[in-house]
Motif scaffolding. Structure first.
Motif, PDB file in Angstrom:
ATOM      1  N   GLU A 138       0.777  -1.242   0.188  1.00 26.76           N
ATOM      2  CA  GLU A 138      -0.036   0.012   0.056  1.00 26.76           C
ATOM      3  C   GLU A 138       0.756   1.236   0.176  1.00 26.76           C
ATOM      4  OE1 GLU A 138      -3.628   0.147   2.655  1.00 26.76           O
ATOM      5  OE2 GLU A 138      -3.107   2.176   2.840  1.00 26.76           O
ATOM      6  N   PHE A 139       0.672   2.115  -0.925  1.00 30.05           N
ATOM      7  CA  PHE A 139       1.457   3.214  -0.899  1.00 30.05           C
ATOM      8  C   PHE A 139       0.695   4.568  -0.302  1.00 30.05           C
ATOM      9  CE2 PHE A 139       2.516   7.241  -3.594  1.00 30.05           C
ATOM     10  CZ  PHE A 139       4.232   7.201  -3.481  1.00 30.05           C
ATOM     11  N   GLY A 140      -0.364   4.535  -0.111  1.00 32.88           N
ATOM     12  CA  GLY A 140      -1.271   5.434   0.489  1.00 32.88           C
ATOM     13  C   GLY A 140      -2.680   5.506   0.302  1.00 32.88           C
ATOM     14  N   ARG A 141      -3.250   6.515   0.860  1.00 35.28           N
ATOM     15  CA  ARG A 141      -4.706   6.388   0.583  1.00 35.28           C
ATOM     16  C   ARG A 141      -5.365   7.975  -0.153  1.00 35.28           C
ATOM     17  NH1 ARG A 141      -7.977   2.316   2.642  1.00 35.28           N
ATOM     18  NH2 ARG A 141      -6.585   0.717   3.350  1.00 35.28           N
ATOM     19  N   LEU A 142      -6.198   7.730  -0.960  1.00 37.47           N
ATOM     20  CA  LEU A 142      -6.902   9.074  -1.332  1.00 37.47           C
ATOM     21  C   LEU A 142      -7.748   9.685  -0.358  1.00 37.47           C
ATOM     22  CD1 LEU A 142      -7.919   7.693  -5.034  1.00 37.47           C
ATOM     23  CD2 LEU A 142      -5.880   8.884  -4.308  1.00 37.47           C
ATOM     24  N   PRO A 143      -8.048  10.808  -0.505  1.00 34.53           N
ATOM     25  CA  PRO A 143      -9.054  11.542   0.571  1.00 34.53           C
ATOM     26  C   PRO A 143     -10.287  10.540   0.637  1.00 34.53           C
ATOM     27  CG  PRO A 143      -8.099  13.188  -0.769  1.00 34.53           C
ATOM     28  CD  PRO A 143      -7.952  11.955  -1.399  1.00 34.53           C
ATOM     29  N   SER A 144     -10.656   9.898  -0.332  1.00 30.15           N
ATOM     30  CA  SER A 144     -12.069   9.135  -0.264  1.00 30.15           C
ATOM     31  C   SER A 144     -11.851   7.902   0.645  1.00 30.15           C
ATOM     32  CB  SER A 144     -12.297   8.602  -1.761  1.00 30.15           C
ATOM     33  OG  SER A 144     -11.357   7.702  -2.151  1.00 30.15           O
ATOM     34  N   GLY A 145     -10.503   7.457   0.905  1.00 32.58           N
ATOM     35  CA  GLY A 145     -10.335   6.172   1.626  1.00 32.58           C
ATOM     36  C   GLY A 145      -9.815   5.095   0.742  1.00 32.58           C
ATOM     37  N   GLU A 146      -9.625   5.470  -0.597  1.00 27.14           N
ATOM     38  CA  GLU A 146      -9.487   4.233  -1.287  1.00 27.14           C
ATOM     39  C   GLU A 146      -7.916   4.078  -1.415  1.00 27.14           C
ATOM     40  OE1 GLU A 146     -10.421   3.285  -6.004  1.00 27.14           O
ATOM     41  OE2 GLU A 146     -10.947   5.042  -5.259  1.00 27.14           O
ATOM     42  N   ALA A 147      -7.594   2.989  -1.248  1.00 27.68           N
ATOM     43  CA  ALA A 147      -5.952   2.566  -1.394  1.00 27.68           C
ATOM     44  C   ALA A 147      -5.287   2.727  -2.717  1.00 27.68           C
ATOM     45  CB  ALA A 147      -5.681   1.002  -0.838  1.00 27.68           C
ATOM     46  N   SER A 160       9.010   0.971  -9.977  1.00 28.97           N
ATOM     47  CA  SER A 160       7.884   0.815  -9.280  1.00 28.97           C
ATOM     48  C   SER A 160       6.609   1.649  -9.742  1.00 28.97           C
ATOM     49  CB  SER A 160       7.942   1.632  -7.697  1.00 28.97           C
ATOM     50  OG  SER A 160       8.928   0.694  -7.156  1.00 28.97           O
ATOM     51  N   LEU A 161       5.371   1.080  -9.876  1.00 32.35           N
ATOM     52  CA  LEU A 161       4.317   1.724 -10.717  1.00 32.35           C
ATOM     53  C   LEU A 161       3.139   1.835  -9.617  1.00 32.35           C
ATOM     54  CD1 LEU A 161       5.149  -1.018 -13.037  1.00 32.35           C
ATOM     55  CD2 LEU A 161       5.697   1.291 -13.195  1.00 32.35           C
ATOM     56  N   LEU A 162       2.603   2.799  -9.739  1.00 34.79           N
ATOM     57  CA  LEU A 162       1.503   2.923  -8.926  1.00 34.79           C
ATOM     58  C   LEU A 162       0.193   2.851  -9.714  1.00 34.79           C
ATOM     59  CD1 LEU A 162       2.512   6.392  -7.310  1.00 34.79           C
ATOM     60  CD2 LEU A 162       2.894   4.261  -6.467  1.00 34.79           C
ATOM     61  N   ASN A 163      -1.094   2.473  -8.959  1.00 32.65           N
ATOM     62  CA  ASN A 163      -2.195   2.192  -9.852  1.00 32.65           C
ATOM     63  C   ASN A 163      -3.112   3.623  -9.781  1.00 32.65           C
ATOM     64  OD1 ASN A 163      -2.953   2.695  -6.969  1.00 32.65           O
ATOM     65  ND2 ASN A 163      -4.406   0.765  -7.194  1.00 32.65           N
ATOM     66  N   TYR A 164      -2.587   4.672  -9.034  1.00 35.62           N
ATOM     67  CA  TYR A 164      -3.101   6.102  -9.395  1.00 35.62           C
ATOM     68  C   TYR A 164      -2.186   6.649 -10.513  1.00 35.62           C
ATOM     69  CZ  TYR A 164      -3.971  10.841  -8.585  1.00 35.62           C
ATOM     70  OH  TYR A 164      -4.419  12.276  -8.588  1.00 35.62           O
ATOM     71  N   GLY A 165      -3.017   6.804 -11.663  1.00 34.51           N
ATOM     72  CA  GLY A 165      -2.493   7.354 -12.871  1.00 34.51           C
ATOM     73  C   GLY A 165      -1.423   6.518 -13.718  1.00 34.51           C
ATOM     74  N   ALA A 166      -1.573   5.295 -13.236  1.00 34.25           N
ATOM     75  CA  ALA A 166      -0.717   4.130 -13.766  1.00 34.25           C
ATOM     76  C   ALA A 166       0.525   4.940 -13.996  1.00 34.25           C
ATOM     77  CB  ALA A 166      -1.162   3.612 -15.121  1.00 34.25           C
ATOM     78  N   THR A 167       1.151   5.336 -12.691  1.00 38.73           N
ATOM     79  CA  THR A 167       2.381   6.090 -12.797  1.00 38.73           C
ATOM     80  C   THR A 167       3.717   5.132 -12.575  1.00 38.73           C
ATOM     81  OG1 THR A 167       1.094   7.830 -11.829  1.00 38.73           O
ATOM     82  CG2 THR A 167       3.366   7.943 -11.205  1.00 38.73           C
ATOM     83  N   TRP A 168       4.635   5.662 -13.185  1.00 40.75           N
ATOM     84  CA  TRP A 168       6.253   5.031 -12.978  1.00 40.75           C
ATOM     85  C   TRP A 168       6.561   6.119 -11.900  1.00 40.75           C
ATOM     86  CZ3 TRP A 168       9.966   5.337 -17.920  1.00 40.75           C
ATOM     87  CH2 TRP A 168      10.878   4.706 -17.615  1.00 40.75           C
ATOM     88  N   GLN A 169       7.019   5.262 -10.862  1.00 39.54           N
ATOM     89  CA  GLN A 169       7.427   6.000  -9.732  1.00 39.54           C
ATOM     90  C   GLN A 169       8.501   6.036  -9.264  1.00 39.54           C
ATOM     91  OE1 GLN A 169       7.168   4.528  -5.922  1.00 39.54           O
ATOM     92  NE2 GLN A 169       7.572   6.458  -4.956  1.00 39.54           N
ATOM     93  N   THR A 170       9.455   4.936  -9.597  1.00 41.68           N
ATOM     94  CA  THR A 170      10.924   4.916  -9.556  1.00 41.68           C
ATOM     95  C   THR A 170      11.449   4.051 -10.543  1.00 41.68           C
ATOM     96  OG1 THR A 170      10.761   2.817  -8.178  1.00 41.68           O
ATOM     97  CG2 THR A 170      10.722   4.809  -6.912  1.00 41.68           C
ATOM     98  N   MET A 171      12.725   4.217 -10.742  1.00 41.00           N
ATOM     99  CA  MET A 171      13.463   3.410 -11.735  1.00 41.00           C
ATOM    100  C   MET A 171      14.915   3.389 -11.072  1.00 41.00           C
ATOM    101  SD  MET A 171      13.208   1.671 -14.700  1.00 41.00           S
ATOM    102  CE  MET A 171      14.343   0.220 -14.751  1.00 41.00           C
ATOM    103  N   PHE A 172      15.416   2.107 -10.566  1.00 43.76           N
ATOM    104  CA  PHE A 172      16.445   2.158 -10.152  1.00 43.76           C
ATOM    105  C   PHE A 172      17.577   1.437 -10.988  1.00 43.76           C
ATOM    106  CE2 PHE A 172      14.217   3.049  -5.874  1.00 43.76           C
ATOM    107  CZ  PHE A 172      15.430   4.019  -5.261  1.00 43.76           C
ATOM    108  N   VAL A 173      18.632   1.986 -11.581  1.00 45.44           N
ATOM    109  CA  VAL A 173      19.530   1.242 -12.255  1.00 45.44           C
ATOM    110  C   VAL A 173      20.758   1.589 -11.856  1.00 45.44           C
ATOM    111  CG1 VAL A 173      18.107   1.422 -14.328  1.00 45.44           C
ATOM    112  CG2 VAL A 173      19.321   3.176 -13.831  1.00 45.44           C
TER     113      VAL A 173
END
Ligand code: FUC
Length: 347
Positions: free
Chosen positions: A7-16, A31-44
Motif C-alpha cells: 500500500e502506497f497511501g490512501r486517497l481522501p476518499s479512503g481508497e487505497a 515501481s508503478l502506482l495504480n494512481y495514474g498508472a504512474t511510473w514512480q521509481t526506476m533504480f538502475v
C-alpha cells in the motif's frame, strides 16, 4: 525477477493506492502506482555500480495528488495541447475541457493521470486497465485502455498500450516520466541527448504547433548528433525561450518502421545511459525550467533544469493539422503501441 505489491497511501476518499515493484535478477527495479498508472521509481546501476533512481517523483500519494506536472503519469486520452479545445470528427465538432487557457492539455481537467486504474500482476508484468466513458472531458466513445509495464533482465522497461473504442474517437497516449540520469538532485544540463529526427513540428508562442514541419538542420533543435541538453537551451529562437526550454515534438525518422531506437541520453559523469525505442511517429522533448517549488523524493525540493522528458506519441494537435499522422481510432479497431526505455552503463 519478482513483482511485489504494497500500500502506497490512501486517497481522501479512503481508497487505497497500491504500489507494484518489479525487480530483476541484477537488482534493478521499477515501481508503478495504480494512481495514474504512474511510473514512480526506476533504480538502475551507474558506473560505480550504485543503484540510482533516474525518474522524478514523490514518496507519498499527497505529492501525486498535488502534482500538476504529470510526474511519471500515463497521460490520456490525448497528450499535449489541442488548440481551442475542439476538433471535428465525422462532421461533428466536439468541445473539450479547456484546462490550459483555451487549449485542452493532457486529456483535460481530470485526465487518466488522476484516475485509479485496475491493476493485475501477470508474470513479470503489471497490467493497468481503465475504462474512459463516452463524453469523458468531451471526448466521444467509451475507450478501453490497457497499459502493460514489463522490466527485462537487460534493465529495459517496456510500456505497451492496447486501446479500443465503441465509437469513432481520437487517442494519443504517452508516459510523462521526467528523467535525470544522475539521480534525484542535479541539473541535466550536462547530460547529452541524441534524437533520430531530421524534422520537428514548429510551435507558436503558446507552444501550439503552427502546422509547419521544419528541418532541424541549422537550428538549436538539431539533436541528430549527441549534444549536452544545456548547450542551446537558453536561445531565443523557435520559441525555446517562451516555452522555458525545449518543449518540442520531433518527427522521428523511423528508417525501418516498427519499434526501433529513436533517442539516446547519457550522463557523462555517472555513466548511466538510456536508449529509447518506440513505434510512435514523434517524441516530445520537454525540459522544465525550475522545479524548486516542488518537494520531491527524500522530502527535498527539486531545482533548476532538474529533468528532461521524452514523451513518445503522435504529434500534438494532430486533429487540427490533417497532414500530421492520424490519431483517429475507429470503433472496433485496436490500437497497439510500445515504447521501451533501456538503461545501461557507458564505460
Ligand atoms: C509537456 C509539455 C507541456 C506541459 C506538460 C506538463 O508534455 O509539452 O508544455 O508543460 O508537459
Amino acid at each position: 525477477m519478482s513483482v511485489s505489491v504494497s500500500e502506497f497511501g490512501r486517497l481522501p476518499s479512503g481508497e487505497a493506492v497500491l504500489r507494484y515493484t518489479i525487480t530483476n535478477a541484477s537488482g534493478a527495479s521499477a515501481s508503478l502506482l495504480n494512481y495514474g498508472a504512474t511510473w514512480q521509481t526506476m533504480f538502475v546501476p551507474n558506473r560505480k555500480d550504485e543503484l540510482v533512481d533516474v525518474v522524478l517523483g514523490y514518496d507519498t500519494i499527497d505529492g501525486y495528488l498535488k502534482n500538476t506536472m504529470y510526474l511519471g503519469a500515463t497521460v490520456g486520452r490525448v497528450a499535449n495541447r489541442i488548440k481551442n479545445a475542439r476538433f471535428t470528427l465525422n462532421g461533428t465538432e466536439y468541445k473539450l475541457a479547456a484546462n490550459l487557457g483555451t487549449s485542452c492539455l493532457h486529456g483535460g481537467n481530470v485526465g487518466y493521470d488522476k484516475k485509479i486504474w485496475q491493476a493485475q500482476i501477470d508474470g513479470d508484468s503489471v497490467f493497468f486497465s481503465l475504462t474512459s466513458p463516452d463524453g469523458d472531458e468531451g471526448f466521444p466513445g467509451e475507450l478501453s485502455v490497457v497499459v502493460i509495464y514489463s522490466l527485462g533482465e537487460d534493465n529495459a522497461l517496456s510500456i505497451r498500450y492496447l486501446i479500443n473504442t465503441d465509437q469513432d474517437t481520437i487517442q494519443n497516449m504517452t508516459n510523462h516520466a521526467y528523467f535525470n540520469l544522475a539521480g534525484q538532485r542535479s541539473t541535466v544540463l550536462e547530460q547529452t541527448l541524441q534524437i533520430d529526427a531530421d524534422q520537428f513540428t514548429r510551435i507558436d508562442e503558446l507552444t501550439i504547433p503552427t502546422g509547419e514541419i521544419v528541418p532541424v538542420r541549422n537550428t538549436p533543435l538539431d539533436f541528430t548528433k549527441a549534444k549536452p541538453l544545456g548547450r542551446d537551451i537558453n536561445v531565443t529562437v523557435e520559441h525555446i525561450d517562451t516555452a522555458g526550454g525545449f518543449d518540442h515534438n520531433f518527427v522521428l525518422n523511423h528508417p525501418k518502421g516498427g519499434v526501433e531506437r529513436v533517442a539516446t541520453a547519457v550522463d557523462p559523469i555517472g555513466g548511466v545511459a538510456m536508449d529509447v525505442y518506440t513505434d510512435q511517429p514523434g517524441v516530445q522533448l520537454f525540459t522544465p525550467p525550475d522545479f524548486s517549488y516542488m518537494i520531491g523524493k527524500g522530502g527535498e525540493p527539486y531545482g533548476i533544469r532538474p529533468a528532461f522528458c521524452l514523451e513518445t506519441q503522435h504529434f500534438a494537435d494532430a486533429m487540427n493539422n490533417p497532414h500530421f499522422p492520424s490519431i483517429v481510432l475507429r470503433a472496433g479497431e485496436v490500437f497497439s503501441s510500445e515504447t521501451i526505455y533501456r538503461f545501461r552503463v557507458e564505460k
